[in-house]
Design a protein around this motif. Structure first.
Motif, PDB file in Angstrom:
ATOM      1  N   VAL A  23       0.829  -1.207   0.000  1.00  0.00           N
ATOM      2  CA  VAL A  23       0.000   0.000   0.000  1.00  0.00           C
ATOM      3  C   VAL A  23       0.864   1.257   0.000  1.00  0.00           C
ATOM      4  O   VAL A  23       0.621   2.199  -0.770  1.00  0.00           O
ATOM      5  CB  VAL A  23      -0.946   0.005   1.216  1.00  0.00           C
ATOM      6  CG1 VAL A  23      -1.686   1.330   1.316  1.00  0.00           C
ATOM      7  CG2 VAL A  23      -1.937  -1.152   1.120  1.00  0.00           C
ATOM      8  N   VAL A  35       1.118   4.302  -2.772  1.00  0.00           N
ATOM      9  CA  VAL A  35       0.838   5.703  -2.450  1.00  0.00           C
ATOM     10  C   VAL A  35       1.997   6.592  -2.904  1.00  0.00           C
ATOM     11  O   VAL A  35       1.788   7.651  -3.515  1.00  0.00           O
ATOM     12  CB  VAL A  35       0.588   5.871  -0.941  1.00  0.00           C
ATOM     13  CG1 VAL A  35       0.520   7.345  -0.565  1.00  0.00           C
ATOM     14  CG2 VAL A  35      -0.700   5.171  -0.535  1.00  0.00           C
ATOM     15  N   ILE A  65      -4.132   9.260  -8.208  1.00  0.00           N
ATOM     16  CA  ILE A  65      -4.993   8.134  -7.866  1.00  0.00           C
ATOM     17  C   ILE A  65      -4.842   7.009  -8.887  1.00  0.00           C
ATOM     18  O   ILE A  65      -4.707   5.830  -8.527  1.00  0.00           O
ATOM     19  CB  ILE A  65      -6.462   8.588  -7.776  1.00  0.00           C
ATOM     20  CG1 ILE A  65      -6.639   9.558  -6.619  1.00  0.00           C
ATOM     21  CG2 ILE A  65      -7.391   7.388  -7.611  1.00  0.00           C
ATOM     22  CD1 ILE A  65      -8.011  10.209  -6.562  1.00  0.00           C
ATOM     23  N   GLY A  90      -1.489   5.438  -8.500  1.00  0.00           N
ATOM     24  CA  GLY A  90      -1.459   4.684  -7.251  1.00  0.00           C
ATOM     25  C   GLY A  90      -2.091   3.311  -7.392  1.00  0.00           C
ATOM     26  O   GLY A  90      -1.545   2.315  -6.904  1.00  0.00           O
TER      27      GLY A  90
END
Length: 240
Positions: free
Chosen positions: A176, A180, A198, A201
């Motif tokens: 994760v 990010v 986004i 990511g």
């Protein structure tokens, strides 16, 4: 990389922060932090020298693909700094890799195409130069760039950062976090802005899962290259 010859104050602040982080890693004597610093420090320096010195993008890209890796491998010769996880290994082909890779390429290309048609961003200088060439040569240029640029991105995000974060906080948190950071790194990229962060990511998360499932970096690199070629070719045709 927020380095801009026309924004000297911001560039200086970023440089000071980078130096402080590297010094902090050495003071803490965390093997994971020092290994990350041994790669990220030279990576930042290569970008800074290339951008501030106005070197050709191809030269800067090759430099950031070679020098940081060399520094990390040299640091790894010290017993205490050897990687906690085998981040620089080829890995193996997993059953889901072909269809997951294909789905990633198709969906990312479709998403980037839709974004480009809606936003109509200004093409980067190297893209404008490629658009002046015959289509076949332009695609060859895109392919050459796609082969080289993902080297440092995969080494940094799915290699060093994922492995070192996993050694400290576990694999789930590492996947994760690297996603990010990968998204944040594309704030001024293609795609750009909050939506671009986004999208990048999510893409980084899928590549991170592939890296873990295959046990190596080759699968994520191949998917990254393939997606870049498809996206680059579409960009030449759309962004005119």
């Amino acid at each position: 990389m927020p380095i801009d010859p026309e924004a000297s104050v911001r560039t200086a602040i970023v440089g000071v922060v980078a130096v402080l982080l590297i010094v902090g890693a050495c003071i803490l004597r965390s093997a994971a932090a020092v290994r990350a610093a041994a790669f990220i420090g030279p990576l930042f320096c290569c970008f800074a020298v290339g951008i501030l010195g106005e070197w050709p993008p191809a030269v800067t890209t090759i430099l950031v693909c070679v020098l940081p890796l060399g520094c990390l491998l040299l640091a790894g010769r010290h017993a205490a700094l050897r990687p906690a996880a085998p981040w620089f290994v080829r890995g193996s082909l997993t059953p889901e890799a072909p269809w997951l890779g294909l789905a990633t390429v198709v969906l990312s290309a479709a998403a980037l195409t839709a974004w480009a048609l809606i936003v109509r961003p200004e093409p980067a200088e190297y893209l404008r130069e490629l658009q002046r060439l015959p289509l076949g040569l332009a695609i060859l240029g895109i392919a050459a760039f796609a082969l080289v640029n993902p080297v440092w991105e995969e080494l940094l995000f799915r290699g060093v950062l994922l492995a070192e974060l996993a050694s400290v906080w576990g694999t789930k948190a590492a996947v994760v976090l690297q996603a990010v950071l990968f998204g944040a790194a594309h704030f001024a990229g293609f795609p750009s802005g909050a939506i671009g962060m986004i999208m990048a990511g999510f893409w980084g998360f899928v590549l991170g899962v592939m890296r873990l499932r295959s046990g190596g970096i080759l699968i994520s690199y191949v998917v990254h290259v393939t997606a870049n070629v498809v996206i680059g070719a579409a960009s030449i045709l759309i962004l005119r």
